[in-house]
Scaffold this motif. Structure first.
Motif, PDB file in Angstrom:
ATOM      1  N   ILE A 215       0.838  -1.196   0.000  1.00  0.00           N
ATOM      2  CA  ILE A 215       0.000   0.000   0.000  1.00  0.00           C
ATOM      3  C   ILE A 215       0.875   1.248   0.000  1.00  0.00           C
ATOM      4  O   ILE A 215       0.583   2.239  -0.672  1.00  0.00           O
ATOM      5  CB  ILE A 215      -0.948  -0.001   1.222  1.00  0.00           C
ATOM      6  N   LYS A 216       1.984   1.200   0.747  1.00  0.00           N
ATOM      7  CA  LYS A 216       2.855   2.365   0.841  1.00  0.00           C
ATOM      8  C   LYS A 216       3.897   2.415  -0.261  1.00  0.00           C
ATOM      9  O   LYS A 216       4.259   3.487  -0.733  1.00  0.00           O
ATOM     10  CB  LYS A 216       3.570   2.362   2.201  1.00  0.00           C
ATOM     11  N   LYS A 217       4.395   1.258  -0.689  1.00  0.00           N
ATOM     12  CA  LYS A 217       5.573   1.237  -1.549  1.00  0.00           C
ATOM     13  C   LYS A 217       5.302   0.888  -3.009  1.00  0.00           C
ATOM     14  O   LYS A 217       6.132   1.175  -3.866  1.00  0.00           O
ATOM     15  CB  LYS A 217       6.600   0.242  -0.987  1.00  0.00           C
ATOM     16  N   THR A 218       4.190   0.254  -3.305  1.00  0.00           N
ATOM     17  CA  THR A 218       3.925  -0.203  -4.664  1.00  0.00           C
ATOM     18  C   THR A 218       2.716   0.506  -5.248  1.00  0.00           C
ATOM     19  O   THR A 218       1.621   0.428  -4.705  1.00  0.00           O
ATOM     20  CB  THR A 218       3.684  -1.725  -4.696  1.00  0.00           C
ATOM     21  N   ALA A 219       2.938   1.186  -6.360  1.00  0.00           N
ATOM     22  CA  ALA A 219       1.835   1.815  -7.090  1.00  0.00           C
ATOM     23  C   ALA A 219       1.303   0.811  -8.108  1.00  0.00           C
ATOM     24  O   ALA A 219       2.068   0.116  -8.771  1.00  0.00           O
ATOM     25  CB  ALA A 219       2.316   3.074  -7.788  1.00  0.00           C
ATOM     26  N   VAL A 220      -0.008   0.729  -8.230  1.00  0.00           N
ATOM     27  CA  VAL A 220      -0.631  -0.139  -9.233  1.00  0.00           C
ATOM     28  C   VAL A 220      -1.308   0.757 -10.268  1.00  0.00           C
ATOM     29  O   VAL A 220      -2.170   1.579  -9.925  1.00  0.00           O
ATOM     30  CB  VAL A 220      -1.653  -1.095  -8.607  1.00  0.00           C
ATOM     31  N   VAL A 221      -0.900   0.593 -11.518  1.00  0.00           N
ATOM     32  CA  VAL A 221      -1.449   1.379 -12.625  1.00  0.00           C
ATOM     33  C   VAL A 221      -2.181   0.438 -13.561  1.00  0.00           C
ATOM     34  O   VAL A 221      -1.562  -0.453 -14.156  1.00  0.00           O
ATOM     35  CB  VAL A 221      -0.331   2.134 -13.380  1.00  0.00           C
ATOM     36  N   MET A 222      -3.475   0.606 -13.660  1.00  0.00           N
ATOM     37  CA  MET A 222      -4.249  -0.214 -14.591  1.00  0.00           C
ATOM     38  C   MET A 222      -3.940   0.228 -16.028  1.00  0.00           C
ATOM     39  O   MET A 222      -3.888   1.415 -16.332  1.00  0.00           O
ATOM     40  CB  MET A 222      -5.748  -0.075 -14.322  1.00  0.00           C
ATOM     41  N   LEU A 223      -3.734  -0.756 -16.887  1.00  0.00           N
ATOM     42  CA  LEU A 223      -3.309  -0.509 -18.261  1.00  0.00           C
ATOM     43  C   LEU A 223      -4.261  -1.288 -19.163  1.00  0.00           C
ATOM     44  O   LEU A 223      -4.080  -2.482 -19.369  1.00  0.00           O
ATOM     45  CB  LEU A 223      -1.873  -1.020 -18.421  1.00  0.00           C
ATOM     46  N   THR A 224      -5.312  -0.623 -19.684  1.00  0.00           N
ATOM     47  CA  THR A 224      -6.380  -1.375 -20.317  1.00  0.00           C
ATOM     48  C   THR A 224      -7.087  -0.578 -21.402  1.00  0.00           C
ATOM     49  O   THR A 224      -7.005   0.658 -21.441  1.00  0.00           O
ATOM     50  CB  THR A 224      -7.406  -1.806 -19.248  1.00  0.00           C
ATOM     51  N   SER A 225      -7.752  -1.297 -22.286  1.00  0.00           N
ATOM     52  CA  SER A 225      -8.557  -0.644 -23.324  1.00  0.00           C
ATOM     53  C   SER A 225      -9.949  -0.290 -22.810  1.00  0.00           C
ATOM     54  O   SER A 225     -10.719   0.375 -23.489  1.00  0.00           O
ATOM     55  CB  SER A 225      -8.671  -1.563 -24.550  1.00  0.00           C
TER      56      SER A 225
ATOM     57  N   LEU B   1     -14.145   3.241 -12.116  1.00  0.00           N
ATOM     58  CA  LEU B   1     -14.615   3.134 -10.736  1.00  0.00           C
ATOM     59  C   LEU B   1     -14.208   1.794 -10.134  1.00  0.00           C
ATOM     60  O   LEU B   1     -13.767   1.724  -8.982  1.00  0.00           O
ATOM     61  CB  LEU B   1     -16.135   3.310 -10.688  1.00  0.00           C
ATOM     62  N   ARG B   2     -14.341   0.729 -10.929  1.00  0.00           N
ATOM     63  CA  ARG B   2     -13.925  -0.597 -10.445  1.00  0.00           C
ATOM     64  C   ARG B   2     -12.431  -0.609 -10.112  1.00  0.00           C
ATOM     65  O   ARG B   2     -12.018  -1.206  -9.120  1.00  0.00           O
ATOM     66  CB  ARG B   2     -14.233  -1.667 -11.494  1.00  0.00           C
ATOM     67  N   GLY B   3     -11.641   0.054 -10.943  1.00  0.00           N
ATOM     68  CA  GLY B   3     -10.209   0.138 -10.672  1.00  0.00           C
ATOM     69  C   GLY B   3      -9.923   0.884  -9.383  1.00  0.00           C
ATOM     70  O   GLY B   3      -9.097   0.467  -8.568  1.00  0.00           O
ATOM     71  N   SER B   4     -10.647   1.988  -9.178  1.00  0.00           N
ATOM     72  CA  SER B   4     -10.473   2.768  -7.962  1.00  0.00           C
ATOM     73  C   SER B   4     -10.873   1.961  -6.729  1.00  0.00           C
ATOM     74  O   SER B   4     -10.179   1.972  -5.706  1.00  0.00           O
ATOM     75  CB  SER B   4     -11.313   4.051  -8.051  1.00  0.00           C
ATOM     76  N   LEU B   5     -11.985   1.235  -6.824  1.00  0.00           N
ATOM     77  CA  LEU B   5     -12.449   0.421  -5.697  1.00  0.00           C
ATOM     78  C   LEU B   5     -11.481  -0.728  -5.402  1.00  0.00           C
ATOM     79  O   LEU B   5     -11.369  -1.176  -4.259  1.00  0.00           O
ATOM     80  CB  LEU B   5     -13.845  -0.127  -5.978  1.00  0.00           C
ATOM     81  N   ALA B   6     -10.791  -1.194  -6.439  1.00  0.00           N
ATOM     82  CA  ALA B   6      -9.802  -2.268  -6.246  1.00  0.00           C
ATOM     83  C   ALA B   6      -8.527  -1.749  -5.598  1.00  0.00           C
ATOM     84  O   ALA B   6      -7.707  -2.534  -5.124  1.00  0.00           O
ATOM     85  CB  ALA B   6      -9.481  -2.934  -7.578  1.00  0.00           C
ATOM     86  N   GLY B   7      -8.357  -0.414  -5.602  1.00  0.00           N
ATOM     87  CA  GLY B   7      -7.192   0.174  -4.944  1.00  0.00           C
ATOM     88  C   GLY B   7      -6.107   0.678  -5.876  1.00  0.00           C
ATOM     89  O   GLY B   7      -5.013   1.018  -5.417  1.00  0.00           O
ATOM     90  N   CYS B   8      -6.403   0.749  -7.196  1.00  0.00           N
ATOM     91  CA  CYS B   8      -5.351   1.174  -8.120  1.00  0.00           C
ATOM     92  C   CYS B   8      -5.027   2.653  -7.905  1.00  0.00           C
ATOM     93  O   CYS B   8      -5.861   3.448  -7.474  1.00  0.00           O
ATOM     94  CB  CYS B   8      -5.736   0.897  -9.571  1.00  0.00           C
ATOM     95  N   ASP B   9      -3.784   3.010  -8.214  1.00  0.00           N
ATOM     96  CA  ASP B   9      -3.315   4.384  -8.029  1.00  0.00           C
ATOM     97  C   ASP B   9      -3.548   5.244  -9.261  1.00  0.00           C
ATOM     98  O   ASP B   9      -3.630   6.467  -9.162  1.00  0.00           O
ATOM     99  CB  ASP B   9      -1.826   4.380  -7.694  1.00  0.00           C
ATOM    100  N   GLU B  10      -3.627   4.614 -10.426  1.00  0.00           N
ATOM    101  CA  GLU B  10      -3.833   5.356 -11.672  1.00  0.00           C
ATOM    102  C   GLU B  10      -4.454   4.413 -12.693  1.00  0.00           C
ATOM    103  O   GLU B  10      -4.322   3.192 -12.588  1.00  0.00           O
ATOM    104  CB  GLU B  10      -2.493   5.903 -12.181  1.00  0.00           C
ATOM    105  N   TYR B  11      -5.136   5.001 -13.680  1.00  0.00           N
ATOM    106  CA  TYR B  11      -5.846   4.206 -14.687  1.00  0.00           C
ATOM    107  C   TYR B  11      -5.477   4.769 -16.056  1.00  0.00           C
ATOM    108  O   TYR B  11      -5.851   5.895 -16.389  1.00  0.00           O
ATOM    109  CB  TYR B  11      -7.352   4.309 -14.436  1.00  0.00           C
TER     110      TYR B  11
END
Length: 288
Positions: free
Chosen positions: A231-241, A249-259
């Protein structure tokens, strides 16, 4: 040119918004080969390159005065339709174009032999400070052994990145875009493999496709973010079409940092990479 060399860039002018953007650009540019670092006027060093706001009369006057005293390569930035004989980089500032312009500006310096470097201050904490004559070549920083290979450089910089996508073309694209910045890049073709990799290694950033064989990207994101350290050290960036508001919204609810949506915009990708460098994440957290 040795890959541990960096050029000092004297930034002249620019509004606060552009200055903030340039700070992020230099965070990445310092990692490149050649590297570019913003010049600090209070240091004992001299710059190698000017970056000038041509739309600012005060900045233009300062540049002309400095250039008469110490003629250096320059990258000139101006609004579209700028009336002048000089070649300029047009606003708005774009990451990839500006990085390329700086590389082009110092290309002739790379072909000349550097003048001798003269120590100005005593060596301290393993870092040498040098003075240089104009055009004498890049500053040598982070003095690694001359024969250090690129894996040594990547380990010294840290910042491992994981790309999770079942599409080989996307993986190749991300490899091409990340390689110039000396990240250690791992790849996974499905969610299960990604979860296994993140369980055994700390990543600065995970670029994560949504639609994959097995568990999808949203589930993978939840599993990664379930690790308190991540949560503190790893950013998750969704990379999708998938670009609908519901998907974001689903990405945000899953905890992603950027879409980010495909096809990827290179400037947007570089902006996100810079934002989630470890130093940038700490700065961002302090200013929330």
């Amino acid at each position: 040119m040795p890959h541990h060399n960096q050029y000092l860039v004297d930034v002249i002018g620019f509004n606060p918004t552009e200055r903030a953007m340039l700070t992020s650009i230099f965070a990445l540019a310092a990692r490149r080969d050649p590297g570019f670092v913003q010049y600090d006027p209070v240091s004992a060093l001299t710059p190698d390159l000017y970056l000038v706001d041509m739309d600012d009369a005060t900045a233009l006057g300062e540049f002309r005065a400095l250039n008469r005293r110490d003629a250096l390569p320059a990258v000139l930035v101006a609004s579209p339709g700028h009336d002048g004989a000089q070649e300029v980089v047009e606003r708005p500032l774009q990451w990839a174009r500006l990085l390329q312009a700086m590389e082009d500006a110092v290309a002739d310096l790379d072909d000349t032999a550097p003048a001798p470097l003269v120590p100005r201050v005593a060596e301290a904490a393993g870092v040498n400070t040098w003075s240089r004559r104009s055009g004498a070549g890049p500053l040598r920083t982070n003095p690694l052994a001359p024969d250090a290979d690129r894996s040594d450089i990547r380990r010294a910089l840290g910042d491992a990145v994981l790309v999770v996508d079942d599409n080989a073309t996307v993986r190749a694209f991300m490899q091409a875009k990340l390689a110039p910045f000396k990240f250690e890049v791992d790849f996974a073709e499905n969610g299960e493999e990604a979860v296994g990799l993140t369980g055994g290694r700390e990543y600065a950033c995970v670029f994560l496709d949504v639609v994959m064989p097995g568990i999808d990207g949203y589930q993978v994101c939840k599993l990664i973010k379930g690790n308190k350290q991540a949560i503190k050290k790893t950013a998750v960036v969704m990379l999708t079409s998938r670009s609908s508001p519901f998907d974001k919204l689903r990405g945000s609810l899953a905890g992603c940092d950027e879409y980010l949506t495909k096809p990827l915009d290179e400037d947007r990708l570089l902006e996100v990479i810079a934002r989630f460098l470890p130093g940038s994440r700490k700065h961002h957290s302090r200013h929330r």
